[in-house]
Design a protein around this motif. Structure first.
Motif, PDB file in Angstrom:
ATOM      1  N   GLN A   1       0.809  -1.218   0.000  1.00  0.00           N
ATOM      2  CA  GLN A   1       0.000   0.000   0.000  1.00  0.00           C
ATOM      3  C   GLN A   1       0.839   1.263   0.000  1.00  0.00           C
ATOM      4  OE1 GLN A   1      -2.485  -0.527   3.481  1.00  0.00           O
ATOM      5  NE2 GLN A   1      -4.109  -1.524   2.317  1.00  0.00           N
ATOM      6  N   THR A   2       1.981   1.243   0.682  1.00  0.00           N
ATOM      7  CA  THR A   2       2.771   2.466   0.865  1.00  0.00           C
ATOM      8  C   THR A   2       3.997   2.541  -0.038  1.00  0.00           C
ATOM      9  OG1 THR A   2       4.134   1.474   2.620  1.00  0.00           O
ATOM     10  CG2 THR A   2       2.065   2.521   3.282  1.00  0.00           C
ATOM     11  N   GLY A   3       4.487   1.400  -0.511  1.00  0.00           N
ATOM     12  CA  GLY A   3       5.704   1.404  -1.309  1.00  0.00           C
ATOM     13  C   GLY A   3       6.964   1.627  -0.510  1.00  0.00           C
ATOM     14  N   CYS A   4       6.924   1.437   0.814  1.00  0.00           N
ATOM     15  CA  CYS A   4       8.106   1.650   1.650  1.00  0.00           C
ATOM     16  C   CYS A   4       9.101   0.510   1.452  1.00  0.00           C
ATOM     17  CB  CYS A   4       7.698   1.727   3.123  1.00  0.00           C
ATOM     18  SG  CYS A   4       7.039   0.181   3.789  1.00  0.00           S
ATOM     19  N   ALA A   5      10.322   0.716   1.937  1.00  0.00           N
ATOM     20  CA  ALA A   5      11.297  -0.360   1.968  1.00  0.00           C
ATOM     21  C   ALA A   5      10.860  -1.396   2.997  1.00  0.00           C
ATOM     22  CB  ALA A   5      12.680   0.183   2.317  1.00  0.00           C
ATOM     23  N   LEU A   6      11.035  -2.662   2.677  1.00  0.00           N
ATOM     24  CA  LEU A   6      10.617  -3.741   3.560  1.00  0.00           C
ATOM     25  C   LEU A   6      11.803  -4.655   3.819  1.00  0.00           C
ATOM     26  CD1 LEU A   6       8.424  -5.448   5.034  1.00  0.00           C
ATOM     27  CD2 LEU A   6       8.067  -6.629   2.860  1.00  0.00           C
ATOM     28  N   VAL A   7      12.059  -4.939   5.090  1.00  0.00           N
ATOM     29  CA  VAL A   7      13.139  -5.846   5.478  1.00  0.00           C
ATOM     30  C   VAL A   7      12.554  -6.925   6.383  1.00  0.00           C
ATOM     31  CG1 VAL A   7      15.354  -6.091   6.667  1.00  0.00           C
ATOM     32  CG2 VAL A   7      14.879  -4.029   5.334  1.00  0.00           C
ATOM     33  N   ILE A   8      12.709  -8.170   5.979  1.00  0.00           N
ATOM     34  CA  ILE A   8      12.368  -9.314   6.825  1.00  0.00           C
ATOM     35  C   ILE A   8      13.694  -9.946   7.215  1.00  0.00           C
ATOM     36  CG2 ILE A   8      11.220 -11.553   6.941  1.00  0.00           C
ATOM     37  CD1 ILE A   8       9.140 -10.502   5.032  1.00  0.00           C
TER      38      ILE A   8
ATOM     39  N   LEU B   1      11.352 -25.705   2.312  1.00  0.00           N
ATOM     40  CA  LEU B   1      10.327 -25.219   1.402  1.00  0.00           C
ATOM     41  C   LEU B   1      10.061 -26.223   0.283  1.00  0.00           C
ATOM     42  CD1 LEU B   1       8.410 -22.961   0.604  1.00  0.00           C
ATOM     43  CD2 LEU B   1      10.307 -21.874  -0.636  1.00  0.00           C
ATOM     44  N   ALA B   2      11.110 -26.855  -0.239  1.00  0.00           N
ATOM     45  CA  ALA B   2      10.929 -27.849  -1.298  1.00  0.00           C
ATOM     46  C   ALA B   2      10.096 -29.030  -0.801  1.00  0.00           C
ATOM     47  CB  ALA B   2      12.292 -28.332  -1.796  1.00  0.00           C
TER      48      ALA B   2
ATOM     49  N   LEU C   1      11.498 -10.667  -2.663  1.00  0.00           N
ATOM     50  CA  LEU C   1      12.532 -10.179  -1.753  1.00  0.00           C
ATOM     51  C   LEU C   1      13.910 -10.494  -2.314  1.00  0.00           C
ATOM     52  CD1 LEU C   1      11.201 -11.321   1.764  1.00  0.00           C
ATOM     53  CD2 LEU C   1      10.952  -9.069   0.712  1.00  0.00           C
ATOM     54  N   GLU C   2      14.855  -9.614  -2.021  1.00  0.00           N
ATOM     55  CA  GLU C   2      16.252  -9.854  -2.363  1.00  0.00           C
ATOM     56  C   GLU C   2      16.980 -10.441  -1.155  1.00  0.00           C
ATOM     57  OE1 GLU C   2      18.229  -6.400  -3.979  1.00  0.00           O
ATOM     58  OE2 GLU C   2      16.284  -5.472  -4.401  1.00  0.00           O
ATOM     59  N   HIS C   3      17.938 -11.315  -1.419  1.00  0.00           N
ATOM     60  CA  HIS C   3      18.732 -11.883  -0.332  1.00  0.00           C
ATOM     61  C   HIS C   3      19.884 -10.953   0.021  1.00  0.00           C
ATOM     62  CE1 HIS C   3      21.152 -14.645   2.048  1.00  0.00           C
ATOM     63  NE2 HIS C   3      22.167 -14.390   1.236  1.00  0.00           N
ATOM     64  N   GLU C   4      20.069 -10.734   1.308  1.00  0.00           N
ATOM     65  CA  GLU C   4      21.210  -9.961   1.806  1.00  0.00           C
ATOM     66  C   GLU C   4      21.755 -10.652   3.054  1.00  0.00           C
ATOM     67  OE1 GLU C   4      22.854  -7.415   0.815  1.00  0.00           O
ATOM     68  OE2 GLU C   4      21.621  -6.351  -0.662  1.00  0.00           O
ATOM     69  N   ARG C   5      23.071 -10.683   3.167  1.00  0.00           N
ATOM     70  CA  ARG C   5      23.705 -11.173   4.388  1.00  0.00           C
ATOM     71  C   ARG C   5      24.569 -10.058   4.943  1.00  0.00           C
ATOM     72  NH1 ARG C   5      24.724 -15.519   7.447  1.00  0.00           N
ATOM     73  NH2 ARG C   5      26.764 -15.716   8.428  1.00  0.00           N
ATOM     74  N   VAL C   6      24.412  -9.773   6.225  1.00  0.00           N
ATOM     75  CA  VAL C   6      25.110  -8.659   6.857  1.00  0.00           C
ATOM     76  C   VAL C   6      26.068  -9.192   7.901  1.00  0.00           C
ATOM     77  CG1 VAL C   6      24.836  -6.566   8.223  1.00  0.00           C
ATOM     78  CG2 VAL C   6      23.160  -7.122   6.464  1.00  0.00           C
ATOM     79  N   GLY C   7      27.336  -8.789   7.805  1.00  0.00           N
ATOM     80  CA  GLY C   7      28.318  -9.111   8.824  1.00  0.00           C
ATOM     81  C   GLY C   7      28.849 -10.526   8.723  1.00  0.00           C
TER      82      GLY C   7
ATOM     83  N   ASP D   1       8.960 -19.130   5.057  1.00  0.00           N
ATOM     84  CA  ASP D   1       8.065 -18.123   4.478  1.00  0.00           C
ATOM     85  C   ASP D   1       8.867 -17.046   3.753  1.00  0.00           C
ATOM     86  OD1 ASP D   1       5.219 -18.673   6.005  1.00  0.00           O
ATOM     87  OD2 ASP D   1       6.939 -19.104   7.284  1.00  0.00           O
ATOM     88  N   ALA D   2       9.951 -16.575   4.373  1.00  0.00           N
ATOM     89  CA  ALA D   2      10.794 -15.571   3.721  1.00  0.00           C
ATOM     90  C   ALA D   2      11.494 -16.163   2.502  1.00  0.00           C
ATOM     91  CB  ALA D   2      11.818 -15.025   4.712  1.00  0.00           C
ATOM     92  N   GLU D   3      11.896 -17.422   2.593  1.00  0.00           N
ATOM     93  CA  GLU D   3      12.558 -18.067   1.460  1.00  0.00           C
ATOM     94  C   GLU D   3      11.617 -18.167   0.268  1.00  0.00           C
ATOM     95  OE1 GLU D   3      15.241 -19.755  -1.028  1.00  0.00           O
ATOM     96  OE2 GLU D   3      15.576 -18.700   0.866  1.00  0.00           O
TER      97      GLU D   3
END
Length: 648
Positions: free
Chosen positions: A293-300, A543-544, A318-324, A308-310
């Protein structure tokens, strides 16, 4: 003066009242505008509270129109973006919008409201300088990206603040620093950010990180644990439209934020983010609707990827990101042949780490003996009042029920009439006693539901904690020992493995860099999820397998529970949807003489709106049938219900 008309959503749980009602604004009544609380008449002399959604000069209803009885408050607590979200979320789950608004809008506190209306809005201070240690995803907020973020573990030190009377530096998880940096990006653009966390422990860490990244003055907490005036005061601050960081548990996803730039859901696999009240909408699903509805950035985000995220990543949403990065050595071990609860590798790791740092031992259950059996025939000891399992909270304590808490002094076995009890299993306090004897002179701390500890200092000690109750250690733990892995995986349920990996990843995230992690009594794919650099392969495999079986989250489900005739009519109506299949019906749990049945409808996500519309129609039809006032509803339909899959 021409007449004005207000369209009001009434605060009612009745499905037949889930629509907008039109009322006339009486001449001379002031303060009636979109979002305000009002009192309106229903049938006869009944009055109900509601919220004004819109005000118009022309009538939309041709019949008789009643007058608004009273303006409860002139503060527009129902913001347009919250109403749009509540309506969309309720429609997706075949529920009522008022049920969502009851969660989203806290109860009115007249004194707080009066102070807020009379107060002057002080200018917020400029944002503080961001520490170099903060992890940042470049351009995330600016580009309105949608990200599934996997955060590496470890703890870091942040600036001090008033926290339980301490003004010195605090240690928190790296994940909190990373999310605080993302929030900082949104606030720098003059936007607002919402971060949803499972519980108060995560909320505390995030609050400390945000105090460093954006300043404590820009942090608003919305939490049911707060006192009502404090929570309402924070809610009113959100209405001001200033660049704020709004944090809290699952209900915070509905916080008013007209200029929402960032929406984060932390650890979306945690069961605490599932709403236990109708319409039972998970915070992750509400966040997905709000982002659309808002078009905001979304981070799960989380330490472990949920299935569910996969699914959303594999769909390209969603794009995959790994931090640290988090350096640690993981040692999976089988249970010792001699039956020792703590493997030899765990003793060695603890001995080495205790020379300099604390050691965390994660256990499955609190108390002394989680279970009790008859000493003569082996029958499981249960409470005579509710049938729940009996256990002991501490050594020598009287047995008590783990469900209702009632003492069971004088217990007698219903099978053999014996009175002797044998302890089954080891809880947190019993393991603490055993490890205390194994490591004489080392302080032992217990952290569980009865002994809450949010943090411990960095001195050598043993910390025995149940899952989810692990305290932060200054500098991180020198070793983490994960006991009872076999017990955890032996449970029945669709998400047992996924939940175990999430809880292990959360515990290991508290370890210092280079620490040793010992995983006791576990083998198979769950071990590889913890020993690898990422949990993504495990989430993909989960998931598979669900896709092959047509189980959530590969498909959506709706549990249909009620009188057999009502269930049959609902299933017949749902049969119009192509590719929808039904499991059951079968007798519902607790049903007597076949008076209650349950069926599970499985359908594609693309058919969700159509299925929800049909389901809502059947619930409404059953609710308007003549019946005794005391009779229960003949039909209940719950979307994305996890309960039927807990015993798989």
């Amino acid at each position: 003066m021409p007449a004005r008309y207000a369209r009001v959503v009434v605060d009612s749980r009745l499905p037949q009242l889930d629509r907008l009602f039109e009322y006339r604004v009486p001449p001379g009544m002031e303060g009636v505008g979109p979002g305000v609380r009002v009192r309106v008449p229903l049938r006869g002399d009944r009055l109900a509270t509601g919220w004004v959604v819109e005000v118009a000069d022309a009538r939309a209803w041709e019949g008789e129109v009643a007058d608004i009885e009273q303006v409860v408050s002139a503060v527009p607590v129902l913001q347009p973006e919250v109403w749009a979200l509540a309506r969309a979320v309720a429609d997706r789950a075949a529920g009522g919008a008022a049920d969502v608004l009851r969660v989203a809008i806290p109860g009115r506190q007249a004194r707080v409201e009066k102070q807020w209306l009379a107060g002057e809005r002080a200018a917020l201070p400029t944002l503080p300088e961001l520490p170099e240690s903060a992890a940042v995803l470049p351009g995330l907020v600016a580009d309105r990206r949608r990200v599934a973020m996997e955060c590496a573990g470890g703890v870091v030190e942040v600036a001090g603040g008033a926290e339980a009377g301490e003004d010195g530096p605090q240690w928190i998880g790296r994940w909190a620093v990373a999310l605080a940096a993302l929030v900082r990006q949104a606030l720098e653009r003059g936007e607002q950010a919402i971060v949803v966390v499972p519980d108060h422990r995560d909320q505390r860490q995030l609050r400390l990180a945000l105090a460093t990244a954006v300043g404590a003055e820009r942090v608003v907490e919305l939490d049911a644990r707060q006192k009502n005036p404090e929570r309402y005061r924070g809610f009113l601050r959100c209405l001001e439209g200033e660049p704020l960081a709004i944090i809290g548990p699952r209900s915070a996803v509905y916080a008013p934020a007209a200029r929402l730039g960032l929406l984060v859901v932390w650890e979306d696999g945690d069961p605490l983010l599932a709403e236990p009240l109708s319409p039972w909408v998970h915070a992750r699903d509400a966040a997905l609707v709000r982002q659309a509805q808002t078009g905001c950035a979304l981070v799960i985000a989380g330490h472990a990827r949920s299935s569910d995220a996969e699914r959303l990543v594999e769909l390209g949403f969603l794009e995959h990101e790994r931090v640290g990065a988090h350096r640690r050595r993981v040692l999976p071990t089988a249970l010792a042949d001699d039956g020792r609860r703590v493997p030899a590798a765990a003793f060695r790791a603890a001995s080495e780490a205790l020379a300099e740092r604390p050691v965390l031992v994660q256990v499955a259950r609190p108390g002394h003996a989680p279970g009790l059996r008859c000493g003569d025939c082996g029958t499981r000891a249960r409470c005579a009042a509710c049938g729940g399992p009996l256990g002991r909270r501490s050594r020598g304590a009287a047995p008590s029920c783990r469900l209702c808490g009632r003492l069971a002094a004088g217990w007698q076995c219903p099978s053999c009439h014996g009175t002797a009890l044998t302890e089954v299993g080891r809880g947190s306090t019993r393991i603490a006693e055993e490890l205390g004897r194994a490591f004489p002179g080392v302080p032992v701390v217990v952290a569980d539901g009865d002994h809450e500890r949010l943090r411990v200092d960095g001195r050598p000690r043993l910390v025995i904690a149940t899952r989810g109750a692990e305290p932060i250690a200054d500098g991180g733990y020198g070793a983490v020992i994960l006991l009872d892995g076999d017990t955890l995986l032996a449970r029945e349920g669709l998400r047992v493995g996924e939940e175990a990996v999430r809880q292990w990843a959360t515990a290991t995230a508290l370890a210092a860099d280079g620490a040793t992690i010992v995983l006791a009594g576990v083998a198979g794919i769950a071990v590889t999820a913890l020993t690898g650099d990422t949990t993504v392969p495990f989430a993909k495999a989960e998931l598979a397998e669900r896709r092959a079986l047509r189980f959530p989250p590969a498909v959506r489900t709706a549990s249909v529970v009620g009188h057999p005739d009502a269930v049959a009519e609902a299933l017949e109506a749902l049969g119009e949807v192509e590719h929808l299949d039904v499991l059951g019906p079968v007798p519902a749990e607790g049903a007597r003489d076949g008076d209650l049945e349950r069926a599970i409808a499985r359908f594609a996500y693309a058919d969700g709106a159509r299925v929800a519309g049909i389901a809502r129609g059947r619930v409404l039809a059953e609710a308007t049938r003549p019946r005794k006032p005391s009779a229960p509803a003949r039909l209940r339909i719950r979307f994305d219900d996890p309960e039927p899959f807990e015993g798989l």
